[in-house]
Design a protein around this motif. Structure first.
Motif, PDB file in Angstrom:
ATOM      1  N   GLU A 178       0.825  -1.203   0.000  1.00  0.00           N
ATOM      2  CA  GLU A 178       0.000   0.000   0.000  1.00  0.00           C
ATOM      3  C   GLU A 178       0.862   1.256   0.000  1.00  0.00           C
ATOM      4  OE1 GLU A 178      -3.232   0.140  -0.334  1.00  0.00           O
ATOM      5  OE2 GLU A 178      -3.660  -2.000  -0.171  1.00  0.00           O
ATOM      6  N   CYS A 182       0.945   4.119  -2.987  1.00  0.00           N
ATOM      7  CA  CYS A 182       0.729   5.533  -2.710  1.00  0.00           C
ATOM      8  C   CYS A 182       1.872   6.372  -3.267  1.00  0.00           C
ATOM      9  CB  CYS A 182       0.604   5.745  -1.201  1.00  0.00           C
ATOM     10  SG  CYS A 182       0.117   7.411  -0.727  1.00  0.00           S
ATOM     11  N   GLU A 207      -4.799   5.238   0.323  1.00  0.00           N
ATOM     12  CA  GLU A 207      -3.657   4.324   0.278  1.00  0.00           C
ATOM     13  C   GLU A 207      -2.750   4.533   1.488  1.00  0.00           C
ATOM     14  OE1 GLU A 207      -3.289   1.918  -2.256  1.00  0.00           O
ATOM     15  OE2 GLU A 207      -5.305   2.632  -2.684  1.00  0.00           O
TER      16      GLU A 207
END
Length: 256
Positions: A178, A182, A207
């Protein structure tokens, strides 16, 4: 890009968490018009896989039998589209919210927190899947499935095989995936068409929260300091991102 500048405080802890930035060679390749189709298609599938990973965690560790069935039903239209090419943008509209109950196992020590965080994550990932598909449709990019990159497999192959460490490792890996997503959305946004750039910027907050949720769950379930394990996966992740990679994808390494 003014909008992106507003997110620098949000991106700072992510850039500190990751052991290396995305190499400029990858950004240059990803910004090429001829690679937009593979970027969007891989992004689409990554959203589904992120949701599936979260579903697997709560199915295995947190929910009762009836909830397992409800989770599978929730994902069915998305999996039908992605793997069997059944359905379309219209049939997926409004399907990202689950309408059935997700109940915790009575004998699981960390059920409810895991469920709460993962169900929210799944809703968002499935909605993002729909949004990517919308962007593809506006550009007349027909969906064709593509194989996954080495990235997630390269991290998962280093997991411990005994519990609860396996669960902790899965959560740490989820945090890195994640966080990297991002960071890459932020790197790519300035090079994309306006609609994609705005979409990528809109993803940054969710995110960033996903990475924090995964990390918090890992630390809570471990009940002790896991900095060494986090660092171990951080180094592995950085190696996958910064080493040559012949398969260009959203999470690939330096284009070979």
């Amino acid at each position: 890009m003014i909008e992106l500048n507003q997110y620098q405080a949000l991106l700072a802890p992510i850039n500190e968490f990751l052991y290396c930035p995305t190499p400029q060679q990858w950004v240059t390749e990803a910004a090429k018009a001829e690679n937009l189709e593979v970027i969007l298609t891989d992004h689409l599938l990554c959203e589904l896989k992120a949701g599936q990973s979260a579903m697997y965690l709560i199915r295995k560790y947190a929910v009762d039998t009836s909830s397992t069935s409800n989770l599978l039903d929730w994902f069915k239209p998305y999996e039908d589209f992605a793997y069997r090419k059944v359905g379309n943008l219209q049939t997926l509209k409004g399907k990202s919210h689950i309408s059935k109950a997700i109940m915790a196992k009575s004998d699981s020590p960390y059920s409810q927190d895991l469920i709460d965080k993962m169900v929210l994550l799944i809703k968002e990932e499935l909605h993002h899947f729909y949004q990517v598909l919308e962007i593809m449709q506006t550009r007349d990019i027909a969906y064709e499935p593509i194989p996954a990159s080495r990235y997630a497999k390269g991290l998962i192959s280093h997991m411990t095989t005994h519990e609860p460490q396996t669960l902790i490792d899965k959560l740490i890996i989820g945090a890195y995936i994640e966080a990297r997503s991002c960071e890459r959305f932020a790197k790519l946004a300035p090079h994309m068409d306006e609609d994609i750039a705005k979409f990528y910027i809109s993803l940054l907050r969710s995110e960033a929260r996903h990475y924090q949720d995964y990390l918090a769950l890992a630390e809570d379930i471990a009940g002790h300091n896991i900095d060494e394990r986090i660092a171990y996966f951080g180094r592995l992740e950085a190696d996958l991102i910064s080493s040559p990679d012949s398969d260009f994808k959203f999470h690939s390494g330096i284009p070979a």
